[in-house]
Design a protein around this motif. Structure first.
Motif, PDB file in Angstrom:
ATOM      1  N   SER A 626    -121.210 -24.602  45.033  1.00 31.33           N
ATOM      2  CA  SER A 626    -121.025 -23.388  45.833  1.00 31.33           C
ATOM      3  C   SER A 626    -120.782 -23.779  47.289  1.00 31.33           C
ATOM      4  CB  SER A 626    -122.248 -22.474  45.722  1.00 31.33           C
ATOM      5  OG  SER A 626    -123.401 -23.131  46.212  1.00 31.33           O
ATOM      6  N   ALA A 627    -120.081 -22.899  47.991  1.00 31.04           N
ATOM      7  CA  ALA A 627    -119.773 -23.177  49.395  1.00 31.04           C
ATOM      8  C   ALA A 627    -120.985 -22.880  50.280  1.00 31.04           C
ATOM      9  CB  ALA A 627    -118.571 -22.342  49.837  1.00 31.04           C
ATOM     10  N   ASP A 628    -121.044 -23.578  51.391  1.00 32.51           N
ATOM     11  CA  ASP A 628    -122.124 -23.394  52.371  1.00 32.51           C
ATOM     12  C   ASP A 628    -121.639 -22.419  53.446  1.00 32.51           C
ATOM     13  OD1 ASP A 628    -124.065 -23.500  54.279  1.00 32.51           O
ATOM     14  OD2 ASP A 628    -124.074 -25.681  54.473  1.00 32.51           O
ATOM     15  N   PRO A 629    -122.203 -21.213  53.524  1.00 36.30           N
ATOM     16  CA  PRO A 629    -121.733 -20.218  54.511  1.00 36.30           C
ATOM     17  C   PRO A 629    -121.801 -20.717  55.949  1.00 36.30           C
ATOM     18  CG  PRO A 629    -123.173 -19.196  52.892  1.00 36.30           C
ATOM     19  CD  PRO A 629    -123.269 -20.662  52.666  1.00 36.30           C
ATOM     20  N   SER A 630    -122.707 -21.646  56.234  1.00 38.44           N
ATOM     21  CA  SER A 630    -122.847 -22.114  57.615  1.00 38.44           C
ATOM     22  C   SER A 630    -121.655 -22.960  58.051  1.00 38.44           C
ATOM     23  CB  SER A 630    -124.140 -22.925  57.760  1.00 38.44           C
ATOM     24  OG  SER A 630    -124.062 -24.134  57.007  1.00 38.44           O
ATOM     25  N   ARG A 631    -120.846 -23.374  57.081  1.00 36.11           N
ATOM     26  CA  ARG A 631    -119.710 -24.229  57.429  1.00 36.11           C
ATOM     27  C   ARG A 631    -118.407 -23.438  57.578  1.00 36.11           C
ATOM     28  NH1 ARG A 631    -121.042 -29.519  57.143  1.00 36.11           N
ATOM     29  NH2 ARG A 631    -122.831 -30.128  55.853  1.00 36.11           N
ATOM     30  N   TYR A 632    -118.428 -22.124  57.409  1.00 35.66           N
ATOM     31  CA  TYR A 632    -117.207 -21.346  57.595  1.00 35.66           C
ATOM     32  C   TYR A 632    -116.839 -21.368  59.073  1.00 35.66           C
ATOM     33  CZ  TYR A 632    -118.405 -19.464  52.989  1.00 35.66           C
ATOM     34  OH  TYR A 632    -118.741 -19.320  51.675  1.00 35.66           O
ATOM     35  N   SER A 633    -115.618 -21.804  59.354  1.00 35.85           N
ATOM     36  CA  SER A 633    -115.169 -21.873  60.747  1.00 35.85           C
ATOM     37  C   SER A 633    -114.030 -20.913  61.039  1.00 35.85           C
ATOM     38  CB  SER A 633    -114.728 -23.305  61.080  1.00 35.85           C
ATOM     39  OG  SER A 633    -113.641 -23.691  60.257  1.00 35.85           O
ATOM     40  N   GLU A 634    -113.498 -20.292  60.018  1.00 35.64           N
ATOM     41  CA  GLU A 634    -112.385 -19.358  60.193  1.00 35.64           C
ATOM     42  C   GLU A 634    -112.764 -18.007  59.602  1.00 35.64           C
ATOM     43  OE1 GLU A 634    -109.653 -19.973  61.768  1.00 35.64           O
ATOM     44  OE2 GLU A 634    -109.771 -22.162  61.985  1.00 35.64           O
ATOM     45  N   PRO A 635    -112.332 -16.914  60.241  1.00 32.01           N
ATOM     46  CA  PRO A 635    -112.621 -15.582  59.690  1.00 32.01           C
ATOM     47  C   PRO A 635    -112.099 -15.424  58.256  1.00 32.01           C
ATOM     48  CG  PRO A 635    -111.822 -15.393  61.947  1.00 32.01           C
ATOM     49  CD  PRO A 635    -111.647 -16.833  61.563  1.00 32.01           C
ATOM     50  N   ALA A 636    -110.942 -16.042  57.958  1.00 36.47           N
ATOM     51  CA  ALA A 636    -110.361 -15.917  56.613  1.00 36.47           C
ATOM     52  C   ALA A 636    -111.276 -16.518  55.558  1.00 36.47           C
ATOM     53  CB  ALA A 636    -108.988 -16.584  56.565  1.00 36.47           C
ATOM     54  N   GLU A 637    -111.991 -17.586  55.911  1.00 34.49           N
ATOM     55  CA  GLU A 637    -112.950 -18.183  54.981  1.00 34.49           C
ATOM     56  C   GLU A 637    -114.071 -17.196  54.688  1.00 34.49           C
ATOM     57  OE1 GLU A 637    -113.766 -22.689  55.579  1.00 34.49           O
ATOM     58  OE2 GLU A 637    -113.326 -21.871  57.569  1.00 34.49           O
ATOM     59  N   GLN A 638    -114.582 -16.598  55.751  1.00 35.62           N
ATOM     60  CA  GLN A 638    -115.692 -15.659  55.615  1.00 35.62           C
ATOM     61  C   GLN A 638    -115.286 -14.471  54.737  1.00 35.62           C
ATOM     62  OE1 GLN A 638    -118.849 -16.026  56.973  1.00 35.62           O
ATOM     63  NE2 GLN A 638    -119.410 -14.195  55.788  1.00 35.62           N
ATOM     64  N   ARG A 639    -114.078 -13.924  54.992  1.00 32.33           N
ATOM     65  CA  ARG A 639    -113.625 -12.759  54.225  1.00 32.33           C
ATOM     66  C   ARG A 639    -113.444 -13.111  52.745  1.00 32.33           C
ATOM     67  NH1 ARG A 639    -110.844 -11.387  59.063  1.00 32.33           N
ATOM     68  NH2 ARG A 639    -109.003 -12.592  58.431  1.00 32.33           N
ATOM     69  N   LEU A 690    -116.005 -30.086  55.997  1.00 28.91           N
ATOM     70  CA  LEU A 690    -115.244 -28.842  56.032  1.00 28.91           C
ATOM     71  C   LEU A 690    -114.300 -28.749  54.825  1.00 28.91           C
ATOM     72  CD1 LEU A 690    -115.430 -26.598  58.117  1.00 28.91           C
ATOM     73  CD2 LEU A 690    -113.402 -27.540  59.254  1.00 28.91           C
ATOM     74  N   ARG A 691    -113.641 -29.891  54.547  1.00 28.82           N
ATOM     75  CA  ARG A 691    -112.708 -29.930  53.401  1.00 28.82           C
ATOM     76  C   ARG A 691    -113.443 -29.627  52.095  1.00 28.82           C
ATOM     77  NH1 ARG A 691    -111.001 -34.771  54.062  1.00 28.82           N
ATOM     78  NH2 ARG A 691    -112.339 -35.797  52.528  1.00 28.82           N
ATOM     79  N   SER A 692    -114.602 -30.267  51.907  1.00 28.87           N
ATOM     80  CA  SER A 692    -115.360 -30.070  50.675  1.00 28.87           C
ATOM     81  C   SER A 692    -115.806 -28.623  50.529  1.00 28.87           C
ATOM     82  CB  SER A 692    -116.568 -31.006  50.668  1.00 28.87           C
ATOM     83  OG  SER A 692    -117.295 -30.868  49.473  1.00 28.87           O
ATOM     84  N   ASN A 693    -116.185 -27.998  51.623  1.00 29.03           N
ATOM     85  CA  ASN A 693    -116.629 -26.607  51.581  1.00 29.03           C
ATOM     86  C   ASN A 693    -115.475 -25.669  51.228  1.00 29.03           C
ATOM     87  OD1 ASN A 693    -119.178 -25.184  52.033  1.00 29.03           O
ATOM     88  ND2 ASN A 693    -118.008 -24.011  53.559  1.00 29.03           N
ATOM     89  N   ARG A 694    -114.306 -25.953  51.752  1.00 28.93           N
ATOM     90  CA  ARG A 694    -113.137 -25.112  51.447  1.00 28.93           C
ATOM     91  C   ARG A 694    -112.682 -25.305  49.995  1.00 28.93           C
ATOM     92  NH1 ARG A 694    -110.222 -26.150  57.376  1.00 28.93           N
ATOM     93  NH2 ARG A 694    -111.566 -24.659  58.496  1.00 28.93           N
TER      94      ARG A 694
END
Length: 716
Positions: A626-639, A690-694
């Motif tokens: 699962s992705a780590d929310p703390s690593r979202y750096s772009e709004p598009a990731e969050q959405r 960052l890559r792994s989270n995406r």
């Protein structure tokens, strides 16, 4: 006259070609296919020989009766059109030396063409340059080419087993006694199947036995009809029989039941059809209808009739091949023959019921199922255990299934089934009911053979479906263990038909059973009764490898089943990629995918899934679960993450109840956030975390869709 004008004149005057093969009685069931195949093969051979123009051969006809096959092809040229013949010689690099003088290769080629080197041409192509020679060759007369065309056509006929006759070497489906080969009004001299060609045919064997002269090819059908008392056109004869059947049925106020296969067969048995109404002795009407129909249809080639309630009427219609001056005697003869056969059937019906069906089971030890799999009694023992296991899986009546399986093959040793093999199962139902067996058990004995062929009805009861699954899977597993599974066109044990029957029962009757589990249960039962298997190699083959081969065999049949139903190959592949092992579940997924691709978002989501699949494959790393929310750096990731979370919660209960169509419709809501993600976010960034989270986000999208199907396999 110019060559084109000369060819046009020839085409305008091109006469018809007639080929007739007079034979001993041809196999009636194959007659139609032989006639069609001969017409197609002769047309193709004439076309290849250049004897048919662009508009020639149209309106061709084929004829087939019990003692003849014939083809009439209009517009066959009297001579081939003139045509250019091109010969290719040595490559230019080998045709001339450094001084430009012709080499021996060039001189030899020119000599073989009968011209000096100077008259040779240079032929250019993508592969190089060669010396060549072109000449206009005058077409050969049709009379010289037609015999070879005929022999080519005869050689292409779908005849599985040809026969020889007399002292000659000719081979055909039946001995040939005469051959008519006319081009217009002229005989084409030749020898076809060791018989010289001519213009004399034969009419009806009894009404016109003398040789019958055919004046011209186009006069063939009319001459046979008027002078030969023959209806040569198979389809016209078939239509005439159908009309006669209707008229005869109307005489007794009944409805004739026309089996199309029987109508074809009867059309192949007569040249001059004459339908007549006969009566069934009332004493035989106590015998089951299926027995009476089998006697009439399978043995005598009669058509049966029904009354206004759909019950069998005490009449039949026979189709004679003569116009008798005393039709009453012909009718009485047919009635007498049927009476004798029905007397046997009635005797079997009475005597068979004196022995309870259950007491016949022991006699199945004398009936071989397969030399490597034991007797039918051995199979029955397995069926009892399999039926009980399958019934428990299907939440059905296990006791009824086991009892039906025990009795399912017992009628094979009855006198009635020995005489009428096509009634196996049907007679078992009657005898079980007579013995007082429960209705569910009696019906299952007949039902377990269903479906017998493509398009046949399925079992009508839950118990029948369970026993049918047990019977078909027992045969499939056993034959696979012997190593005799289908290959190419060969399928001597009808395993493809059995597999399709299993799939149809599971899908069309919504039996949500796991196919892999059913196969595993069958192998387990075989293993438990391995002592009854006479072949050690078969016992050793009851393993995981055989299990896997059978599963793949079923998946291949599943593809064909849905292709025939109109689903596309990519839709089937999308579902198969997820390897669902419950055919009913496969069906629901497939219908959901077909519905999904009609959505406006489908194309974009399909391309997005292809892109996700490629990115994950090329990443060469396993993203976290699962992705780590703390690593979202772009709004598009969050959405995208928020949308995935919301949809996962909404889709999970839909998947649990198999509502795949609703689930895919809900997942269509991912289109906009996925598009924005790919527009705004660099997935393969240099930052490993960052890559792994995406990648984890994309893997979550893939898992949502993969729970239903791999839509990346859908084409545009």
């Amino acid at each position: 006259m110019s060559a084109p004008a000369r060819d046009a004149t020839r085409r305008a005057a091109a006469p018809s070609l007639l080929l007739e093969l007079g034979t001993e009685e041809l196999p009636p069931k194959a007659l139609r296919s032989l006639g069609i195949a001969l017409a197609a093969a002769l047309h193709e051979a004439l076309q290849d020989a250049g004897l048919l123009g662009a508009d020639s051969g149209q309106g061709q006809r084929w004829f087939a009766t019990p003692r003849r096959l014939a083809v009439l092809i209009p517009g066959v040229l009297t001579r081939q059109s003139d045509h250019v013949v091109e010969r290719r010689g040595p490559a230019l690099s080998a045709a001339f030396d450094a001084t430009g003088a012709p080499t021996k290769a060039a001189l030899g080629f020119a000599r073989s063409c009968g011209v000096p080197v100077e008259q040779l041409e240079r032929i250019e192509s993508e592969k190089g340059s060669w010396l060549g020679y072109r000449e206009i060759r005058r077409g050969e007369p049709a009379a010289q080419l037609i015999p070879d065309c005929v022999n080519q056509a005869l050689g292409r006929l779908p005849i599985p087993k040809r026969m020889r006759w007399g002292a000659g070497s000719a081979e055909f489906v039946r001995p040939v006694h005469w051959v008519v080969l006319l081009h217009g009004s002229r005989v084409v001299p030749a020898t076809v199947l060791s018989v010289p060609t001519g213009r004399f045919s034969r009419g009806h064997r009894y009404h016109a036995p003398d040789p019958l002269k055919i004046g011209a090819a186009d006069e063939y059908a009319q001459t046979l009809a008027k002078l030969g008392h023959v209806v040569p056109d198979f389809d016209q004869r078939r239509a005439r029989i159908r009309r006669q059947l209707g008229r005869q049925a109307a005489r007794c106020g009944s409805r004739v039941v026309i089996d199309e296969a029987l109508l074809d067969e009867v059309s192949g048995l007569v040249e001059l059809p004459r339908a007549m109404l006969g009566n069934i002795d009332p004493q035989f009407m106590v015998v089951p209808e299926e027995v009476l129909v089998s006697s009439m249809q399978d043995h005598q080639k009669y058509f049966h009739l029904t009354d206004e309630t759909g019950r069998l009427a005490p009449h039949f219609i026979a189709v004679s091949n003569i116009r008798s001056k005393r039709p009453r005697r012909v009718r009485e003869g047919n009635e007498r023959v049927l009476r004798a056969r029905l007397a046997d059937a009635k005797f079997f019906w009475v005597t068979d019921r004196q022995t309870p069906l259950a007491s016949r089971v022991a006699a199945l030890n004398q009936v071989l199922f397969h030399d490597k799999l034991g007797t039918v009694h051995d199979k029955t023992v397995r069926l009892c255990e399999l039926a009980r296991r399958f019934a428990e899986l299907a939440a059905s009546d296990a006791a009824s299934a086991e009892r039906a399986a025990f009795l399912s093959k017992a009628d094979l040793v009855s006198d009635m089934v020995a005489e009428f093999p096509g009634l196996q199962g049907t007679m078992g139902r009657y005898y079980a009911a007579h013995d007082g067996e429960p209705e569910a058990v009696a019906k299952a004995i007949e039902d377990h053979y269903r479906p017998r062929f493509a398009g046949d009805a399925l079992p009508t009861t839950a118990t029948g479906s369970v026993v049918a699954l047990a019977d078909k899977l027992d045969t499939l597993v056993g034959i696979f263990a012997t190593g005799e599974e289908p290959s190419g066109d060969r399928d001597p044990f009808a395993l493809r038909r059995n597999a399709l029957g299993v799939l149809r029962i599971l899908i069309e009757q919504a039996m949500d059973l796991d196919l892999e589990q059913l196969i595993a249960e069958t192998i387990a039962v075989y293993t438990a009764h391995a002592a009854a298997l006479p072949d050690a190699a078969v016992r050793a083959a009851l393993n995981q490898d055989t299990h896997g081969r059978i599963v793949e065999f079923f998946l291949d049949r599943l593809h064909g089943y849905y292709a025939d139903a109109g689903f596309t190959a990519d839709e089937i592949a999308a579902v198969r990629a997820c390897r669902p092992t419950r055919p009913h579940d496969f069906d629901r997924r497939l219908r959901a995918v077909a519905q999904f691709r009609r959505l406006a978002e489908a194309q974009a989501l399909t391309q997005a899934n292809k892109r996700i699949r490629n990115i994950l494959r090329k990443a060469n790393e396993t993203p976290p679960s699962s992705a780590d929310p703390s690593r979202y750096s772009e709004p598009a990731e969050q959405r995208l993450a928020e949308r995935i979370g919301a949809l996962a919660g909404a889709v999970e209960p839909l998947l649990a109840r198999g509502a795949y169509g609703e689930a895919l419709t809900a997942l269509a809501g991912l289109r906009d956030p996925i598009d924005r993600f790919f527009d705004d976010v660099m997935v393969m960034t240099d930052d490993p975390a960052l890559r792994s989270n995406r990648l984890a986000l994309l893997a979550a999208v893939e898992r949502l869709f993969a729970a239903i199907a791999d839509i990346s396999k859908l084409q545009g």
